[in-house]
Scaffold this active site. Structure first.
Site, PDB file in Angstrom:
ATOM      1  N   LYS A 175       0.867  -1.174   0.000  1.00 36.42           N
ATOM      2  CA  LYS A 175       0.000   0.000   0.000  1.00 36.42           C
ATOM      3  C   LYS A 175       0.906   1.227   0.000  1.00 36.42           C
ATOM      4  CE  LYS A 175      -2.683   2.830   3.059  1.00 36.42           C
ATOM      5  NZ  LYS A 175      -3.580   3.019   4.188  1.00 36.42           N
ATOM      6  N   GLY A 181      -8.151   9.108  10.069  1.00 37.46           N
ATOM      7  CA  GLY A 181      -8.371   9.186  11.507  1.00 37.46           C
ATOM      8  C   GLY A 181      -9.454  10.145  11.953  1.00 37.46           C
ATOM      9  N   ALA A 188      -9.662   5.393   4.349  1.00 32.93           N
ATOM     10  CA  ALA A 188      -9.639   6.534   5.273  1.00 32.93           C
ATOM     11  C   ALA A 188     -10.955   7.311   5.285  1.00 32.93           C
ATOM     12  CB  ALA A 188      -8.516   7.511   4.975  1.00 32.93           C
ATOM     13  N   GLY A 189     -11.342   7.720   6.481  1.00 34.58           N
ATOM     14  CA  GLY A 189     -12.512   8.570   6.660  1.00 34.58           C
ATOM     15  C   GLY A 189     -13.698   7.875   7.298  1.00 34.58           C
ATOM     16  N   ASN A 213      -9.073   1.577   9.705  1.00 33.70           N
ATOM     17  CA  ASN A 213      -8.309   1.265  10.905  1.00 33.70           C
ATOM     18  C   ASN A 213      -8.947   1.927  12.130  1.00 33.70           C
ATOM     19  OD1 ASN A 213      -4.746   0.985  11.562  1.00 33.70           O
ATOM     20  ND2 ASN A 213      -6.366   0.999  13.044  1.00 33.70           N
ATOM     21  N   SER A 214      -8.922   3.280  12.160  1.00 26.51           N
ATOM     22  CA  SER A 214      -9.377   3.998  13.356  1.00 26.51           C
ATOM     23  C   SER A 214     -10.826   3.685  13.713  1.00 26.51           C
ATOM     24  CB  SER A 214      -9.251   5.506  13.143  1.00 26.51           C
ATOM     25  OG  SER A 214      -7.954   5.839  12.743  1.00 26.51           O
TER      26      SER A 214
END
Lengths: 264, 66
Positions: free
Chosen positions: A106, A167, A193-194, A215-216
């Site tokens: 990635k 994040g 992301a987001g 992830n977050s």
């Protein structure tokens, strides 16, 4: 369960996956929580960062790849934290050595610590080098349709626009740009992301994304293992809704019950 | 001799190889990757790669990240 539409498998670099959820390994309380959340998510592709080994660390301390085994998961090493093409390329080469010749990476080249917005100029440079060196590049980028197209043209195997800043958990901030990227996609498009909660993941999948990387949203939930499970279902629901095709939106009501046979 | 190990000065006896350094770090057999002066040194070459004064060595591993 009978479904009229059979889904095509999710394929990356010639390998087929059952799960359309890809997960990160950062921000968890400890390695046990990491392992349990990833297991609950049903993800088969797991992204990891590459960092200097602490000198003089506890020799017995478990290594992430001893908990998230490359025998069980497809490991997706990332270049998170790199701010130049050169750093990102070096990191990918190290990752290839770390994972015994593994080619899937990635690519992420950041521009700014406050926004963690991708530096698309450096990203394009790094992508060219990595593709030439034989890497299978999944690339994190902005939701700019032109850059997404250029990255696919260079030979990246998947384009991964942000839905919101890394994040932030703000969700799908610009679904219209994602729609344009998806409409002309020549390679799989993944939201990376987001995403903040399950409905965000569903929206990404309803738009037609091949998969979502997060992830977050899992690691920073109050109960990460439970959220991992929620995300698994959210991705499946969104994919099915995408295949099913939503009803058109209408301004005025349309009764669901027949008008005949009403008592008067 | 004095080398730079992960950006920090590190002293070790003359004539040592990368494999010796990795053993001193208690990392033998662990999943790591090694760069010497910005070039990857494959695992199979560690024992055959002598170190010299001023070398810059990077030893990396996978950690949690998104």
């Amino acid at each position: 369960m009978t479904t009229a539409v059979t889904d095509k498998p999710f394929t990356l670099a010639g390998r087929t996956y059952q799960s359309r959820l890809l997960v990160g390994t950062g921000k968890y309380k400890d390695l046990d929580e990491t392992r349990d959340a990833i297991e609950a998510s049903g993800a088969e592709i797991v992204t990891v960062a590459v960092r200097r080994t602490n000198i003089g660390q506890n020799p017995g301390e478990p290594n992430l790849l001893e908990v998230i085994s490359p025998d069980r998961y497809t490991i997706l090493p990332n270049t998170a934290g790199c701010y130049t093409a050169e750093e990102a390329v070096r990191t990918c080469r190290l990752a290839r050595e770390l994972l015994d010749g593994h080619k899937l990476v990635k690519l992420e080249v950041l521009a700014d610590q406050k926004t963690l917005f991708p530096n698309v100029i450096e990203t394009l440079k790094a992508a060219e080098v990595l593709v030439k060196e034989g890497f299978d590049v999944m690339v994190y980028t902005s939701d700019d349709p032109i850059i997404a197209r250029q990255l696919a043209d260079i030979g990246c195997i998947a384009v991964m626009p942000l839905a919101g800043l890394i994040g932030t958990g703000l969700g799908i901030c610009n679904p219209y740009n994602l729609r344009i990227i998806l409409e002309e996609a020549k390679v799989p498009v993944l939201v990376d992301a987001g995403v903040g909660t399950a409905s965000d993941a569903t929206i990404a999948m309803e738009l037609g994304c091949e998969a979502v990387l997060m992830n977050s949203a899992i690691a920073h939930a109050q109960h990460p293992v439970l959220m991992a499970q929620a995300m698994k279902y959210a991705i499946e629901a969104g994919r099915l809704a995408y295949l099913a095709g939503r009803m058109p939106k209408k301004l005025y009501a349309s009764a669901s019950s027949p008008l005949e046979g009403l008592i008067r | 001799m004095q080398i730079q190990l992960n950006g920090e000065p590190y002293a070790l006896p003359d004539g040592q190889t990368l494999a010796d350094l990795i053993e001193q770090m208690a990392l033998t057999g662990r999943r790591i990757a090694v760069e010497l002066n910005q070039d990857i040194v494959p695992r199979s070459q560690h024992a055959r790669t002598p170190l010299k004064d001023g070398d810059r060595v990077e030893v990396v591993q996978a950690i949690g990240g998104g």
